[in-house]
Design an enzyme around this catalytic site. Sequence first.
Site, PDB file in Angstrom:
ATOM      1  N   CYS A 110      -9.149 -46.749  35.920  1.00  0.00           N
ATOM      2  CA  CYS A 110      -9.526 -47.361  37.201  1.00  0.00           C
ATOM      3  C   CYS A 110      -9.590 -48.876  36.975  1.00  0.00           C
ATOM      4  CB  CYS A 110     -10.882 -46.844  37.662  1.00  0.00           C
ATOM      5  SG  CYS A 110     -10.914 -45.052  37.870  1.00  0.00           S
ATOM      6  N   GLY A 157     -15.255 -42.348  29.941  1.00  0.00           N
ATOM      7  CA  GLY A 157     -14.316 -41.226  29.942  1.00  0.00           C
ATOM      8  C   GLY A 157     -14.389 -40.324  31.154  1.00  0.00           C
ATOM      9  N   GLU A 158     -13.354 -39.510  31.301  1.00  0.00           N
ATOM     10  CA  GLU A 158     -13.297 -38.490  32.356  1.00  0.00           C
ATOM     11  C   GLU A 158     -13.688 -37.164  31.697  1.00  0.00           C
ATOM     12  OE1 GLU A 158     -12.828 -37.684  35.658  1.00  0.00           O
ATOM     13  OE2 GLU A 158     -12.967 -35.647  34.864  1.00  0.00           O
ATOM     14  N   SER A 189     -19.841 -35.896  36.415  1.00  0.00           N
ATOM     15  CA  SER A 189     -19.171 -36.719  37.415  1.00  0.00           C
ATOM     16  C   SER A 189     -17.701 -36.857  37.040  1.00  0.00           C
ATOM     17  CB  SER A 189     -19.833 -38.097  37.466  1.00  0.00           C
ATOM     18  OG  SER A 189     -19.154 -38.907  38.392  1.00  0.00           O
ATOM     19  N   SER A 212     -16.047 -39.092  42.114  1.00  0.00           N
ATOM     20  CA  SER A 212     -15.853 -40.470  42.562  1.00  0.00           C
ATOM     21  C   SER A 212     -14.761 -40.478  43.607  1.00  0.00           C
ATOM     22  CB  SER A 212     -15.424 -41.340  41.378  1.00  0.00           C
ATOM     23  OG  SER A 212     -16.420 -41.300  40.393  1.00  0.00           O
ATOM     24  N   LEU A 213     -15.104 -40.896  44.805  1.00  0.00           N
ATOM     25  CA  LEU A 213     -14.112 -40.896  45.885  1.00  0.00           C
ATOM     26  C   LEU A 213     -13.564 -42.321  46.086  1.00  0.00           C
ATOM     27  CD1 LEU A 213     -12.718 -39.101  47.961  1.00  0.00           C
ATOM     28  CD2 LEU A 213     -14.572 -39.599  49.559  1.00  0.00           C
ATOM     29  N   HIS A 214     -14.420 -43.246  46.434  1.00  0.00           N
ATOM     30  CA  HIS A 214     -14.107 -44.682  46.589  1.00  0.00           C
ATOM     31  C   HIS A 214     -13.145 -45.019  47.727  1.00  0.00           C
ATOM     32  CE1 HIS A 214     -16.132 -44.492  42.876  1.00  0.00           C
ATOM     33  NE2 HIS A 214     -15.128 -44.660  42.046  1.00  0.00           N
ATOM     34  N   ASN A 292     -20.391 -53.318  40.428  1.00  0.00           N
ATOM     35  CA  ASN A 292     -21.008 -54.136  39.377  1.00  0.00           C
ATOM     36  C   ASN A 292     -19.920 -54.951  38.689  1.00  0.00           C
ATOM     37  OD1 ASN A 292     -23.784 -53.116  39.435  1.00  0.00           O
ATOM     38  ND2 ASN A 292     -22.855 -51.180  38.827  1.00  0.00           N
ATOM     39  N   CYS A 334     -23.092 -48.977  36.203  1.00  0.00           N
ATOM     40  CA  CYS A 334     -21.925 -48.151  36.451  1.00  0.00           C
ATOM     41  C   CYS A 334     -20.625 -48.955  36.327  1.00  0.00           C
ATOM     42  CB  CYS A 334     -22.057 -47.603  37.864  1.00  0.00           C
ATOM     43  SG  CYS A 334     -21.329 -46.029  38.038  1.00  0.00           S
TER      44      CYS A 334
HETATM   45  S1  SF4 Z   1     -14.463 -45.263  36.482  1.00  0.00           S
HETATM   46 FE1  SF4 Z   1     -14.679 -43.378  35.284  1.00  0.00          FE
HETATM   47  S2  SF4 Z   1     -12.699 -42.371  35.513  1.00  0.00           S
HETATM   48 FE2  SF4 Z   1     -12.373 -44.485  36.124  1.00  0.00          FE
HETATM   49  S3  SF4 Z   1     -11.672 -45.509  34.252  1.00  0.00           S
HETATM   50 FE3  SF4 Z   1     -13.907 -45.757  34.359  1.00  0.00          FE
HETATM   51  S4  SF4 Z   1     -14.703 -44.082  33.130  1.00  0.00           S
HETATM   52 FE4  SF4 Z   1     -12.578 -43.569  33.635  1.00  0.00          FE
END
Ligand code: SF4
Length: 340
Positions: A110, A157-158, A189, A212-214, A292, A334
Site C-alpha cells: 500500500c 504484513g498481511e 485485520s 481495510s477498505l479505504h 498518520n 497505524c
Molecule cells: S497497510 Fe497493511 S496490507 Fe498495506 S502494505 Fe501496510 S501492512 Fe501491508
Amino acid sequence: MDFKKLSVFLEKNGVPAFRLKQVHDAIYKNFAASWDEVAVLPAPLRETLKREFRIHTLDTAEIQVAKKGDAIKFCFELKDGLKIETVLLKLLPDKWSLCISAQVGCPVRCPFCATGRKGLKRNLSPDEITDQFLAAASYLKKTRNHKIGSVIFMGMGEPFYNYDSVGDAIRVITDPGRIGLGQRHVSVSTAGHVPGIRRFAKDFPQCNLAFSLHASDDLLRNDLVPLNRTYPLSQLAKALTDYIVMTKRRVFVEYVLFEGLNGSRSQAAKLSSWLRAVAAPKYFVINLIPYNRTGGPYRAPAKDRIKVFAGLLEEYGFEVTVRKSMGEDIDGACGQLAGK
Ligand code: SF4
C-alpha cells in the site's frame, strides 16, 4: 521455545518430567523471558538450559514509549538479523492491546504504508509471532504489572498471506493450557485477502475479523490497496457476506481517511451502499483512521471534515468510531511500522 526438543533434552539428561511443566508454565503463564526468571528450577539446571535453549526466538533491540505513555513500540531482532515491530496500545487505564506483526515487510505494498514500501522480506514462524506476545507481556508485567487484554494482527504484513503460521500462533495465544486469551479478544485485520477470509470463517469463527477498505470503488482502491487488483471489491463483498452468514459476527471496517481522496459526501454514500450490499449496517463497525504521516504525499483531512464524514455514515445507520492516533511520536501508529 521448542518444547519437543526441550522435552527430549530433559529426558536424556535424567531431569524429572515435572520440570518440563514448570518451564511451560513459567513461559506461558508467568511470562518468564530469561532462564534466570524460571526461579523454580534448580540453579545448575538453569545454567545448563541457558547454554542449550533460547526462551524466545527474538531479541528486544529497542523499546520506545510514547510521550503520553499510551503506546509502547518494540523493535525485535530475529535470529537472521531482520527486524520487526510490535506495538502495545493502552485502550483503558489498565487495558492494553497488542498490535502484532505477521510478516517481515509486506507484499501488498500500500503506497501510504511504511511497511508496504519495504516489500516482503519473509514470513514469520508461529514462534516468532507468539514470542511478540510473550516478550511484550513480560515487559508489561515487569514495568507496570499490567496484562495484555487483546491482540490484533495489524502490525507488519498481511496476516492471510502467512495464514498457517498466524493460525498456529492464534491457537497458542487462545489455548487455555498455554496463554489462554479468549478468542473474542483476538482480531485479524486483512487488506482483503479473500481465500484467507473464507478459511478464517471456518477455523476461527469466534475471533474478530477486520478488513481495510479505504475506498469503495475499484479504481481508487486499486491504487490505495494494490491487493484489490487480485481480489476486487465484488469478490471481497461476496466473501464478507458469506463470512457474516456463517459466523453471525460483526466485522470491523478500517477506513484510512486521506485529504481530497476518499472522504467526500459522495464517497460516504458509496461506502454505505457497498456495505449495505454486503450485509445490514448492524454487522459493521466502521473505524475511521485519520492518515498518520509516513513520509509520502498524503495528508489527513481536517478534523471537521472527518466529523462530517463520520456523521454522514451514522446517518446511513452505521456505528462509527474515529480512531485516536496513538504512538505517532514513536512512529508506532497505524501504517508507520517499518522495522527500522
Ligand atoms: S497497510 Fe497493511 S496490507 Fe498495506 S502494505 Fe501496510 S501492512 Fe501491508
